[in-house]
Design an enzyme around this catalytic site. Sequence first.
Site, PDB file in Angstrom:
ATOM      1  CB  SER A 169      -0.943   0.034   1.138  1.00  0.00           C
ATOM      2  OG  SER A 169      -2.304  -0.672   0.836  1.00  0.00           O
ATOM      3  CE1 TYR A 177      -4.038  -0.763  -4.910  1.00  0.00           C
ATOM      4  CE2 TYR A 177      -4.603  -3.016  -4.605  1.00  0.00           C
ATOM      5  CZ  TYR A 177      -4.334  -1.847  -4.270  1.00  0.00           C
ATOM      6  OH  TYR A 177      -4.447  -2.099  -2.665  1.00  0.00           O
ATOM      7  CE1 TYR A 231      -3.459  -0.310   5.065  1.00  0.00           C
ATOM      8  CE2 TYR A 231      -1.962  -0.503   6.800  1.00  0.00           C
ATOM      9  CZ  TYR A 231      -2.146  -0.844   5.488  1.00  0.00           C
ATOM     10  OH  TYR A 231      -1.451  -1.380   4.722  1.00  0.00           O
ATOM     11  CB  VAL A 264      -0.140  -5.854   4.302  1.00  0.00           C
ATOM     12  CG1 VAL A 264      -1.466  -5.167   4.625  1.00  0.00           C
ATOM     13  CG2 VAL A 264      -0.264  -6.203   2.928  1.00  0.00           C
ATOM     14  CE  LYS A 313      -4.236   0.973  -1.317  1.00  0.00           C
ATOM     15  NZ  LYS A 313      -4.462   0.197  -0.190  1.00  0.00           N
TER      16      LYS A 313
END
Length: 319
Positions: free
Chosen positions: A66, A192, A244, A262, A69
């Site tokens: 992530s 992605y 998160y 993660v 992102k």
Amino acid sequence: MQGWDKVEALTADAYAFGLGETRGLVADYIPILAETDPELFGVCVAEVDGSIHSAGDAAVEFSIQSISKAFVYALVCEELGHDLVKEHVGVNNTGLAFNSVMAIELNYGHPMNPMVNAGALATTALVPGGSPAEQWELIRQGLSRFAGHPLELDGEVYRSEMATNQRNMAIARLLESYRRIEIDPLKVVDVYTKQCALRVSARDIAVMGATLADGGVNPITGEQVVSAAVCRDTLSVLAANGMYERSGEWLFEIGLPGKSGVAGGIVTISPGKAGIGVFSPRLDSAGNSVRGQAATSFLSRSLGLNIFASDVSPTRLEP
Ligand code: GLU
């Protein structure tokens, strides 16, 4: 600056501090990640003047997950501009898990922010390029410019996630139904998933963070990767949504924009000063590296990096 001349020693101290932390579990919902050595731990500080300070396994590679992102968002903002991306993807926290379907439904199909999977998929769909292959190449090259060298795909991680990411496929289809994704949603999931499987080290993400800390200029290569305005926008999104459901707690304790993934990486940005990259695969229940949080918190405190801290103005202290 407080402690800044001692950053090499403080990086080693942050590593020693984090090493004492043995809580947390390695992610296993992407099957291959469960095989990662839980003891791996690396810390790296990349200053905007190009100095690098590392401790432990800072050169060991892991999948960016992530953390990608943040950088894909910056690249898309650079291409499409502040207003379009803000309207289409959003900037507000969902308060729900990164892969929540409910968050999409509760917000009438709006993905809410680019740091949750819905917003990240909507962002990846906006990457320019006539085909998924071109979009993927633009992402790979763009993230490589942030890191200062070519980043490679981890084929094993990519295949392991593609075999098990039905949930991301469902999210992409749902966004298609709300017209937030206007190209083939399953191809968006494929691009992605590749972006998440790029291999980086703690040192790489520290340099990527330092680029966001340095008005978009990579402090190692000197290349302007994105504009200073895009860095500002990206960092504000990270401050609100990067960690998160613990984003508020992180901002309260550490006081800096950051993004975790993660596989166990966390990038933290001290605007105008440095990027901090940490890697340790044992995660808390929200998905943030436990040792990584400990080491980053140590560095934020010892270097006085919390962006909300202020001193009493010297003029008030005068008699
Ligand atoms: N590729 C992962 C997913 O989409 C990234 C998750 C994460 O790092 O938060 O589920």
